[in-house]
Design an enzyme around this catalytic site. Structure first.
Site, short mmCIF file in Angstrom:
data_model
loop_
_atom_site.label_atom_id
_atom_site.label_comp_id
_atom_site.label_asym_id
_atom_site.label_seq_id
_atom_site.Cartn_x
_atom_site.Cartn_y
_atom_site.Cartn_z
N SER A 110 0.68 -1.28 -0.06
CA SER A 110 -0.03 0.17 -0.12
C SER A 110 0.80 1.25 0.14
O SER A 110 1.85 1.31 0.56
CB SER A 110 -0.90 0.03 1.31
OG SER A 110 -1.75 0.97 1.23
N GLY A 111 0.50 2.15 -1.03
CA GLY A 111 1.47 3.28 -0.91
C GLY A 111 2.55 3.28 -1.97
O GLY A 111 3.14 4.10 -2.05
N THR A 115 -2.29 2.09 -7.94
CA THR A 115 -3.45 2.48 -8.64
C THR A 115 -2.90 3.36 -9.71
O THR A 115 -3.46 3.67 -10.72
CB THR A 115 -4.30 3.32 -7.52
OG1 THR A 115 -4.54 2.24 -6.50
CG2 THR A 115 -5.76 3.66 -8.25
N ASN A 160 -0.91 5.24 2.82
CA ASN A 160 -1.05 6.05 1.57
C ASN A 160 -2.49 6.73 1.59
O ASN A 160 -3.60 6.41 2.59
CB ASN A 160 -1.31 4.78 0.55
CG ASN A 160 -1.79 5.35 -0.79
OD1 ASN A 160 -1.66 6.50 -1.07
ND2 ASN A 160 -1.88 4.49 -1.68
N SER A 163 -5.34 4.80 -0.54
CA SER A 163 -5.12 3.19 -0.74
C SER A 163 -6.16 2.28 -1.19
O SER A 163 -7.45 2.40 -0.91
CB SER A 163 -4.67 2.84 0.73
OG SER A 163 -4.46 1.34 0.73
N SER A 164 -6.21 1.48 -2.29
CA SER A 164 -7.14 0.76 -2.49
C SER A 164 -7.51 -0.52 -1.46
O SER A 164 -6.50 -1.40 -1.25
CB SER A 164 -6.65 -0.04 -4.10
OG SER A 164 -6.67 0.96 -4.97
N GLY A 390 -0.42 -5.82 -2.17
CA GLY A 390 0.93 -6.44 -2.10
C GLY A 390 0.91 -7.29 -0.78
O GLY A 390 0.06 -7.06 -0.12
N GLU A 392 1.66 -8.06 2.76
CA GLU A 392 1.24 -7.18 3.77
C GLU A 392 2.19 -8.05 5.10
O GLU A 392 1.76 -9.07 5.41
CB GLU A 392 0.26 -6.95 4.06
CG GLU A 392 -0.48 -5.91 2.88
CD GLU A 392 -1.77 -5.72 3.30
OE1 GLU A 392 -2.62 -5.94 4.16
OE2 GLU A 392 -2.51 -4.57 2.44
#
Length: 1165
Positions: A110-111, A115, A160, A163-164, A390, A392
């Site tokens: 994330s970040g 996206t 992020n 973040s998605s 991704g 984590e």
């Protein structure tokens, strides 16, 4: 001439190493240093073969412009510096030209920018594919689906700001030309737990904040919401506002995107109503209440929130209230209803909010798919874009991290398999001997998680379905029994003694050794999150809603379709989705983008090596490089290889005329490169070690410097020679021109001297002849003077003699006249009769008329009147004064004669006074002596009329023919314009000249004069009004006997020629202006451009002469229209010319302005 396209290479001007396969030496430290060096120089993209590593810069870079898109379009993957556009172009061209379905896998934590990377891929494909209205609409819908999904599926986290919180896979479908037809979106594992609870420093999903910030007051009132975030329990307050994020503007963007994608207005309103209902669900609070049987139940504290939710969703309030307080369990034919305590009621509320939002998100994805799906059923090519979370590793990892890491294990497995497969296929295709590559296969980890019998997910499902007491601890015990011997599973409670004393492994946790490293999972919450239960009472309550969207989200609540079968668990659903995704990806050609986050501060220019190292490990990037380098580190087609290194061999420089492969073989043999360092494929050269490639690059760089020196030397020599030849040529030209100038100057001097000498000689001869002529002239003048004096003397003598004779004859005539008068008077007195008065009266009148006709002088006229009176009688006097004389009076002789009558004396006195008071002979002189007696009134008027007629005749007799013509034109102008045109009075005193320009005398108009053979009646400069804009242009207006001509004032060239027979009418206003329009006969050749509109200072004269000339030639009167508003024909349009009163900027000059196609205004002061 088109600008030459300059092709570069990945190796040109390289910062660090652009392709990690060429990194030497290869280890974790050099890998990170290379990334950092490129990141510091704003080079955020690096290759690992065909894999793109993207480091998030946390700032805008000027590398995504339309110019960059064109730069990477249709270029070889390694031709330019690493870029995400290069991978996108390679994938798109493979799909379009080779008919291979493609997938682009974007992974990272994330970040890291996943996206944004997916947006860049989609924007590049949209930019390079075809154009057209339908294609553009499809592209716009595909691109606008992103803002909608981001609003409902993205949130601000500590890592992020966007973040998605779900995985997205989009299949973009293309036709055979490569134009997009539509797409299909699949979503994976929305983090619905975020709806009811967010970690500290994070926010709920964007749409909640956007709705409260950007919605109008009317919409908020309709949804029963308030703008204050603190009013809602589901929204965290510590990070409600994000720097640099405008939620209100984003809300407008989302509404616009929903409209573009195809959402109807009522659908968008229904979606927002569901979002509002989810927000208000968090505000429902419960209080405990004891029943008689001793059991605890829950009651809603404030039913106002419940009432508003029911109004929004259309649910009966009592039904929803009961669903929050009771739970019904059905088993076979029995139904058991139990009360819910406060904790269970809060669980039910949160479960409803999570399910409601999760199902709304799935409905949004399906609704977007309906809009963007391909409308045609032809065979389609597909490009998939996978944007998924991704690997984590947090401090506290739970069920969500477990299944996310499971998905990444599967992606890593397919990545290794497809990468090796691609390498192997290329070696086989190029006929290169294949060497087996040893690598870590994570299939054993995948099997640990997904095995259908003893996998972790299978055991979790089994534990959830098992009757009896099920807890997270019982699940962990089961794992310890089944997976204790697995080499990648670790638990302190397992039978494996090696972890009994491991203090880093808590009792309520288990650890899995993933490909990216070891991850510790907290077992708490696994069972509940996997169950994801929603009480059937709540499902049935939602199904009873009158809100169509909410009712469609809960089909299982339909009592007619009650299914007692337990719904599938979250783990099994995700496992099936991942299996479908893997199957889909294996059918496509893979392209990889590995995203890396450089720091946790979300700040630019900061590169945290420890964080990057952690991501490199769990992304398996070093493993990827080793796989690529297991065979050959570098490969390149023969043509670009020969083109790049041909200058290193004399045989291949500058041009190689044979096959490219032969040239490369000659080149490598010349450079004495060891044979084991390279291999020749069918179309490519394969280099095993990067050192060999760097050696070639160093040799090339040195050779280029030598060639540059040689080129500079040759260029300087050429430039000096060219400069010398140019100077030599210039010297010859200058010398030639100087010699010519000197000869011309000498010739001019000689010519000037000759002319001076000739002029002196001619002057001397002329003066000599002049002296002789003057002498002869003086002699002739002397003779003439003497003769003139002599003739004058003779003439004067003869004049004196004739005057003497005339005086003698006049004396005789006077004496004779007096004698005859005396004789007549004597005879008259003797023979006077009664009718003598009448005859004398008639004789007198006749004599007066004869005298008036013979133009006798005023004195003679007066004398005649006096004579007539002296010779008359009483009847004559009575006739003149209007009195009646009787017959007896007429016949009776007067004793004293007529002179003694008072009336006659008055008449005689009247005529004698008139003799001295007669006015001048000017016809415009209105003076006339006053009438002395009343009885002479009629006589006085008659004499005045007779005198005026006589002097007018005398005045006319003095006119020449030219003057008569002018006065006839003035008379004609008076009949046409008097009392009609305000300009007429000022023109009366101006003589009509006609030829104002004197064309015959002015040499400037000689060409114009020669072109006109007829007599020119008018030659005047007028202003011709432009038909298009009303501006004026000076023109020469010429009127001849048969034609009307317009000529240019400067050159004298004739612009227009109109026969007078084609002139139908002249129009003008009644005001004091010089504008007039000449109307032409429709259909005539002269009327092709329409009527003419002019402005002149001599309007009255020009219109009068045009009228008389037309009448003379055509025998028809020309129509003169005087009106303040008339129509003219300009080409095909009828234009109204309107005269208005207005204040002029330029004084008293009228102005003309074209208002529109039908109106032209003339402003008159």
């Amino acid at each position: 001439m088109a600008k030459m396209e300059v092709k570069t290479s990945l190796l040109d001007n390289m910062i660090g190493v652009g392709d990690m396969v060429l990194l030497e030496p290869l280890n974790e430290e050099t890998f990170i240093n290379n990334l950092k060096k490129r990141f510091d120089h704003s080079e955020i993209y690096t290759y690992i073969g065909s894999v793109v590593i993207s480091v998030n810069p946390y700032r805008s870079l000027p590398i995504y412009s339309p110019e960059k898109v064109e730069e990477y379009r249709n270029r070889n993957f390694y031709e330019l510096s690493p870029h995400i556009f290069a991978l996108s172009d390679e994938a798109y061209r493979s799909l379009r030209d080779q008919d291979k379905d493609q997938c682009i896998l974007i992974t990272g934590e994330s970040g890291a920018g996943k996206t944004e990377a997916s947006k860049l891929v989609m924007s590049y494909v949209a930019a390079v594919c075809g154009k057209g209205a339908e294609v553009n609409q499809v592209k716009e819908q595909l691109l606008q689906s992103n803002p909608v999904l981001e609003a409902f599926g993205n949130a601000k986290t500590v890592r992020n700001d966007n973040s998605s919180r779900f995985g997205k896979y989009m299949d973009i479908e293309f036709d055979f030309k490569g134009d997009p037809l539509g797409g299909v979106i699949s979503n994976y594992l929305l983090e619905k737990s975020r709806v009811v609870k967010q970690p500290r420093g994070e926010r709920n999903f964007h749409v909640f904040y956007q709705l409260l910030s950007g919605a109008s007051e009317e919409l908020l009132n309709k949804l029963k919401l308030e703008r204050d975030f603190s009013k809602y329990n589901y929204l965290s307050l510590d990070s409600a506002k994000v720097n640099g994020v405008d939620d209100a503007a984003n809300f407008r963007t989302v509404r616009n995107a929903m409209q573009i994608v195809g959402f109807m207005d009522h659908e968008a309103e229904s979606v927002l109503a569901v979002v509002a209902a989810v927000l208000k669900l968090g505000n429902i609070e419960f209080k405990p209440e004891s029943r008689v049987n001793g059991l605890d139940e829950s009651k809603i504290k404030d039913k106002n929130e419940l009432k508003e939710i029911c109004e929004l969703t259309g649910i009966d309030q009592s039904v929803l209230e009961r669903a929050f307080s009771f739970r019904t369990v059905e088993a076979k034919q029995e139904k058991v209803s139990t009360t819910l305590n406060v904790a269970q009621a809060y669980y039910a509320r949160d479960a409803l909010a999570k399910n409601l939002y999760s199902r709304l998100f799935s409905w949004l994805v399906n609704r977007i798919n309906e809009s963007i799906k391909a409308q045609t059923k032809v065979r389609k090519k597909v490009m998939g874009v996978l944007d998924i979370y991704g690997f984590e590793i947090f401090e506290d990892n739970s069920f969500e991290q477990f299944i996310i890491n499971y998905c990444n294990e599967k992606l890593q497995q397919i990545f290794i398999e497809l990468t090796l497969k691609e390498e192997q296929e290329e070696y086989i295709r190029e006929d290169i001997e294949w060497t087996h590559i040893d690598y870590f296969n994570n299939a054993i980890i995948c099997d640990l998680i997904e095995n259908n019998t003893n996998g972790i997910l299978a055991m979790l499902d089994e534990e959830c379905l098992r009757p009896g007491t099920v807890t997270d601890e019982t699940f962990l015990e089961k794992l310890n029994q089944v997976c204790a011997t697995h080499q990648h599973f670790e638990s302190r409670m397992s039978k494996c003694s090696r972890f009994l004393n491991d203090t880093s492994l808590p009792h309520s946790c288990f650890r899995i050794q993933h490909y990216a490293g070891k991850v510790l999972y907290q077992v708490e919450g696994f069972v509940d999150k996997n169950n994801d239960l929603l009480y059937r009472d709540l499902s049935q309550a939602m199904w009873k809603a009158s809100h169509a969207l909410i009712k469609s989200l809960f089909p299982e609540g339909n009592p007619a379709k009650i299914n007692l079968k337990r719904p599938p668990t979250a783990g099994s659903q995700f496992k099936a989705s991942v299996a479908t995704l893997m199957k889909n990806l294996q059918t496509k050609n893979p392209n990889y983008i590995r995203c890396i986050k450089p720091n946790d501060k979300k700040a630019a220019h900061i590169f945290t090596e420890a964080l990057v190292c952690h991501q490199i490990r769990y992304l398996g990037l070093l493993e990827n490089v080793r796989v690529r380098r297991a065979g050959y580190a570098f490969r390149q087609a023969y043509e670009p290889c020969l083109e790049r290194y041909k200058m290193l061999c004399k045989q291949t420089w500058p041009h190689w005329k044979g096959p490219a492969r032969s040239g490369v073989e000659v080149l490598f043999n010349e450079l004495e490169i060891p044979v084991e360092e390279y291999s020749f494929g069918r179309s490519k050269i394969f280099i095993r070690n990067p050192r060999t490639l760097f050696k070639l690059e160093d040799l090339r760089k040195q050779r280029l410097e030598d060639l540059a020196t040689l080129i500079q030397k040759i260029y300087r020599g050429w430039k000096c020679r060219t400069h010398f030849l140019l100077m030599k040529k210039s010297q010859i030209v200058i010398a030639a021109w100087y010699r010519r100038y000197a000869q011309q100057k000498r010739y001019q001097q000689t010519k000037s001297s000759a002319l001076v000498i000739q002029s002196y000689i001619r002057g001397w001869k002329a003066r000599k002849i002049l002296r002789e002529l003057k002498h002869q002239k003086r002699c002739k003048e002397a003779v003439t003077t003497i003769a003139a004096y002599w003739h004058g003397t003779q003439a004067r003598r003869e004049l004196r003699r004739l005057k003497e004779e005339a005086r003698n004859k006049h004396a005789i005539a006077v004496i004779w006249a007096y004698w005859l008068g005396s004789k007549v008077r004597r005879e008259y007195r003797k023979f006077f009769r009664a009718n003598a008065g009448k005859k004398i009266y008639e004789f007198t009148l006749q004599r007066i008329r004869e005298l008036l006709g013979e133009s006798r002088p005023k004195k003679a006229r007066a004398l005649s009147c006096e004579t007539a009176m002296s010779c008359g009688r009483a009847r004559l006097a009575s006739k003149l004064v209007g009195r009646r004389v009787t017959g007896s009076q007429a016949v009776q002789p007067h004793p004293q004669g007529l002179w003694s009558s008072p009336s006659f004396r008055e008449v005689q006195k009247y005529f004698l006074e008139m003799k001295n008071k007669m006015p001048s002979l000017s016809p415009i002189d209105k003076n006339w002596p006053s009438r002395p007696y009343l009885f002479l009134d009629s006589t006085h008027k008659e004499l005045k009329r007779i005198f005026h007629l006589w002097r007018c005749k005398k005045y006319r007799d003095q006119f020449t023919d030219q003057q008569k013509l002018i006065y006839e034109e003035k008379l004609e102008a008076s009949e046409l314009f008097k009392d009609k045109k305000a300009l007429y009075p000022s023109s009366v005193g101006q003589p009509f000249q006609g030829a104002y320009l004197e064309i015959n005398k002015n040499p400037k108009y000689k060409k114009l004069k020669d072109a006109i053979e007829e007599k020119i009646i008018i030659a005047e400069v007028v202003n011709k009004i432009n038909r298009a804009n009303g501006k004026s242009t000076s023109r020469i207006f010429l009127l001849t006997n048969n034609n009307l001509l317009l000529a240019d004032q400067k050159s004298g060239q004739i612009k227009s020629e109109v026969p007078l027979v084609d002139v139908t009418k002249v129009s003008m206003s009644s005001q004091n202006d010089g504008f007039f329009a000449v109307h032409l006969k429709e259909g005539s050749e002269a009327a092709s451009k329409g009527d003419f509109l002019f402005s002149s200072d001599h309007l009255i004269e020009m219109a009068t002469k045009l009228y008389r000339t037309t009448l003379s030639q055509t025998k028809q009167k020309l129509n003169i229209e005087i009106s303040d508003e008339f129509l003219v024909q300009f080409r095909q349009d009828k234009v109204c010319v309107k005269f208005i009163q207005g204040n002029q900027k330029n004084g008293s000059v009228p102005t003309c302005k074209r208002k529109n196609n039908r109106l032209l205004e003339v402003a008159v002061p």
